[in-house]
Design an enzyme around this catalytic site. Structure first.
Site, mmCIF file in Angstrom:
data_model
loop_
_atom_site.group_PDB
_atom_site.id
_atom_site.type_symbol
_atom_site.label_atom_id
_atom_site.label_comp_id
_atom_site.label_asym_id
_atom_site.label_seq_id
_atom_site.Cartn_x
_atom_site.Cartn_y
_atom_site.Cartn_z
ATOM 1 N N GLY B 265 0.813 -1.218 0.000
ATOM 2 C CA GLY B 265 0.000 0.000 0.000
ATOM 3 C C GLY B 265 0.845 1.266 0.000
ATOM 4 O O GLY B 265 2.071 1.226 0.161
ATOM 5 N N HIS B 266 0.176 2.385 -0.138
ATOM 6 C CA HIS B 266 0.899 3.661 -0.235
ATOM 7 C C HIS B 266 1.593 4.025 1.071
ATOM 8 O O HIS B 266 1.136 3.689 2.142
ATOM 9 C CB HIS B 266 -0.016 4.789 -0.699
ATOM 10 C CG HIS B 266 -1.224 5.062 0.135
ATOM 11 N ND1 HIS B 266 -2.050 6.127 -0.109
ATOM 12 C CD2 HIS B 266 -1.759 4.408 1.191
ATOM 13 C CE1 HIS B 266 -3.032 6.122 0.763
ATOM 14 N NE2 HIS B 266 -2.888 5.098 1.552
ATOM 15 N N ASN B 267 2.709 4.675 0.934
ATOM 16 C CA ASN B 267 3.497 5.215 2.050
ATOM 17 C C ASN B 267 4.250 4.149 2.852
ATOM 18 O O ASN B 267 4.888 4.477 3.847
ATOM 19 C CB ASN B 267 2.638 6.022 3.042
ATOM 20 C CG ASN B 267 1.610 6.906 2.361
ATOM 21 O OD1 ASN B 267 1.915 7.529 1.362
ATOM 22 N ND2 ASN B 267 0.404 6.953 2.877
#
Lengths: 369, 369, 369
Positions: B265-267
């Site tokens: 996922g992002h980050n």
């Protein structure tokens, strides 16, 4: 008394009878008196079929819909049809009596789809990039922007949708269908009459690394030298991945059906006619028998052996070999979240609870000691 | 008495010795008296290797196969080889004595694969669509039908298979390999010596939406403004996806190995040399330490922190941060389906059972109260 | 006393106010006395934003960062801002007071991204392969090497990245964005303002097979005759797959948001505004209500019905219908591996433990019998 439908009045039922004949399904058509079969234009569920559609009953739970359907014709088991008549109901639809209504529905759906397939573009699209050494059989269709690398063989009557990539030294059998965007790495072998869906990748490197103790934490790649072999009549779902073997091929047996987003690790063997629902993961070197079914999102650890006719429920983690046919399950039952919280909190105490129970049992007056 | 093999008789063993020298593996070759090493044509498992193949023993459980293998040469740990001799067995294969047989096998497999890699088509295929602003290093290969957008940089010696798409402002380091059909969105940065497998997608939008209370149930998209950064020596499996960051980059450390169908996922930040087996999902903003291993189909919730050297078993749902190295597991054990039904039915009563047990304990004569 | 910022000094805050006005968010800007707003160049988290960036506070847990951030401006709820002032802290940042800071952040991030989007290449790339029967709206962009088959309709202002394949008889609405490498099979219908990410596949065959009792273990394919329909404002993540219906369409409602690597089986219906995190699998014919949220890696069995406003926790296996709104969970809590081993070993004995507990209860002196 119902009368047997004249075959020349209904080409689709005629088709049904001849199909049934070919596959050995004993089939008979019974028509309501005085009702002429309309031209059949489609296939629908009992609850949705219109008056120019044919339907089927395979799930006995839906038998009541036989009395309300608007379908022009219904494929139904003779026994169920007999019960319907005995209950006093007189169908106004044409009955296709067949001991395997679901199988007959499958064959009929194929027949309906064939019209679309027959009109797919044929031939080799000029934008395809095909290595001069490739051997392309007769009647092969290759879609726009496909890439066919060195020494590829493609069997007669096989179709590739747009954007397929066939790696060097790979071979595809006859009458196989690759939808748009299928990728085969080098040295992948596909059988006859297979169907591969978009985004599936066959022959990527298996996940093999050796820890390198001389560089803290680093991994040395183990080149994956073997290939992937698919039997005949295999179907592979969209975005499914099947890795190539490290030293020996990953092997998918005849008639295996894999749904979307399945992952088959390197060196696995999947036995003939085994079917897996979507999102299953099978870790490397596991061998699965014939005629197994694996439910959606199940996962199998590596280096296991599953016998023939093993059925794994969806969501189950199989962490050891299974030597006996049967159904196997391991899923945490879901509940309302708060109830789950209360009960899940006890799980880390289970061993302790068992000890406490034993201790009470030892003290119990009923205990002879 | 075994004799040391003359290097000029067996280039592959010569190669092994020089490779071992480079990586610092102390290696010695011992040959059975009077047995000339044949030309080595391949690499095989002990049980399958033919008489012109080399094999290895890394799993002590398979040591018995040393007495039955047909391999011409075997990579084996000196201690194991010594035990074999002491047991009275006289091998007729050439022994490559090395303290890290599995690592040596990895290096040897790479060497076998290099021959194939050296013959891959080179250069920039005329059907590739390359923006005039792209900066392409020396010795770069770009396969048919690739698309290279504005301001892309590609380092020297990097290879792209057919059908790769490199989004605007992305950069790929040197000597990296993208197999067919890899997609990088804009502003993705890849290090040196990486391997990206077919169908992987780097830089798609992270899953970010704000509930819009003014439209019942509607979601407002949060544009994902940051990118994805991969270190050096990273391998990414087929159909794996790594989302771009919302405000700060998603970061994959050096030497990270991700298998197929993984979702990052992002980050997220993944520490150096961490390895994940297939089908793992890591939700947004989670940070994983160095040298972790995550088993297949494990899932990690978002906004967690995992320390270095954490090992998560396959199929485990990690829902809270882990501060200490170690192995962590949470998998429902599978059983025969009927047994599962009986036991799973008790789970929603666990908290109640614990209360009943406490109540019995209170009444127990052994209880001083 | 803070003063209201002059709009002409800060176009971005001006933009914020006008955006807020459009969507009906009551918004006010309050500036520290004597502090001129610098030119805002970006958007950052409170802890990372630089002195020419704007930030936001949506998570109350991070409120302490309001006192340490270097951001030039902060979007914050009026109540939180009031508390900050009352605590005696005097911010040196410009405050954007808004009851929905997270929504305002979303709108602002969209605005920042728009600059990039406005500069994307427009028009129809000459390498795209477009059937002459396709109907292409005004202002449509079609990237390099796309394939548009027979009878496709594409609405005005829609953009296709490179390498998209749109199957025959499919239709895409207006102002929809397909990133690179999206594949639509034939007869797929997409609404307006949708976003489809790379590698997603819509319209592959549902997983339908009839056992063929006349060939031991073999499966007859059930051709999948219906399509896939997506509403407006739908977002579909990278490598997600949505299968076509068998006899009736698979339907994705308006405003549905699906993350990466999700699998939606044939005939499913997903209600408006439902959101699913990555790696979820939904088996065939399941109907999910409106405004549901499904956590990552959850799996739903086939033929279920989920009511509106049902929230399923990540990793949960939903194996029966859910008639009431609420949150539902079923996840095995993870622990240290050895602790897990001890406790998991008790699970196959749970039913037996319950019996033993009952038996003790019957013997208990507290038991009136």
């Amino acid at each position: 008394m119902p009368v047997l439908l004249a075959p020349d009045r209904a080409p689709i039922l005629d088709k049904l009878l001849s199909t049934a004949n070919i596959v050995g399904l004993d089939t008979q058509i019974v028509s309501p008196e005085g009702v002429v079969l309309p031209s059949i234009r489609g296939l629908g569920a009992l609850s949705a079929a219109g008056s120019s559609e044919i339907s089927f009953l395979s799930n006995p739970k839906l038998a009541a819909q036989l009395q309300t359907t608007s379908a022009a014709a219904v494929i139904v088991a003779p026994k169920v049809y007999q019960q319907l008549l005995e209950s006093g109901f007189t169908p106004c639809w044409h009955a296709v009596l067949c001991s395997q209504p679901y199988l007959m529905y499958a064959l009929l759906a194929q027949w309906f789809d064939q019209h679309r397939i027959d009109h797919l573009p044929a031939g080799i699209h000029p934008t395809a990039v095909i290595h001069e050494s490739a051997v392309i059989g007769s009647g092969v269709s290759i879609g726009p922007l496909c890439v066919i690398e060195e020494n590829v063989h493609i069997g007669s009557g096989t179709r590739l949708g747009p954007h397929c990539v066939i790696g060097a030294n790979s071979a595809i059998g006859a009458h196989t269908l690759l939808h748009a965007g299928v990728t085969l790495y080098h040295s992948v072998r596909i059988g006859d009459r297979c169907i591969l869906h978009s985004g599936c990748v066959l022959g990527a490197d298996g996940f093999g690394f050796a820890p390198n103790p001389m560089q803290h934490g680093a991994w040395a790649k183990i080149a994956q030298l073997a290939g992937v072999v698919l039997g005949n009549d295999v179907e592979i779902g969209a975005n499914t991945t099947i890795d190539r073997g490290a030293l020996e091929d990953t092997v998918i047996g005849h008639g295996v059906k894999l749904d979307n987003q399945i992952m088959i690790g390197h060196n696995c063997h999947i036995g003939d006619h085994t079917a897996m629902a979507a999102c299953v993961g099978v870790a490397g070197s596991t061998r699965i028998g014939q005629r197994c079914t694996i439910g959606g999102a199940a996962m199998l650890s590596g280096h296991l052996e599953l016998a023939d006719d093993v059925h794994v429920s969806g969501g189950t983690a199989v962490t050891s070999s299974i030597g006996k046919p049967g159904r196997y399950t391991g899923v945490f039952p879901y509940t309302d979240h708060q109830q789950w919280q209360r009960n899940a909190a006890v799980l880390p105490q289970l061993a302790q609870l068992r000890r406490r129970l034993r201790s009470l049992e030892r003290e119990s007056p009923a205990n002879p000691a």
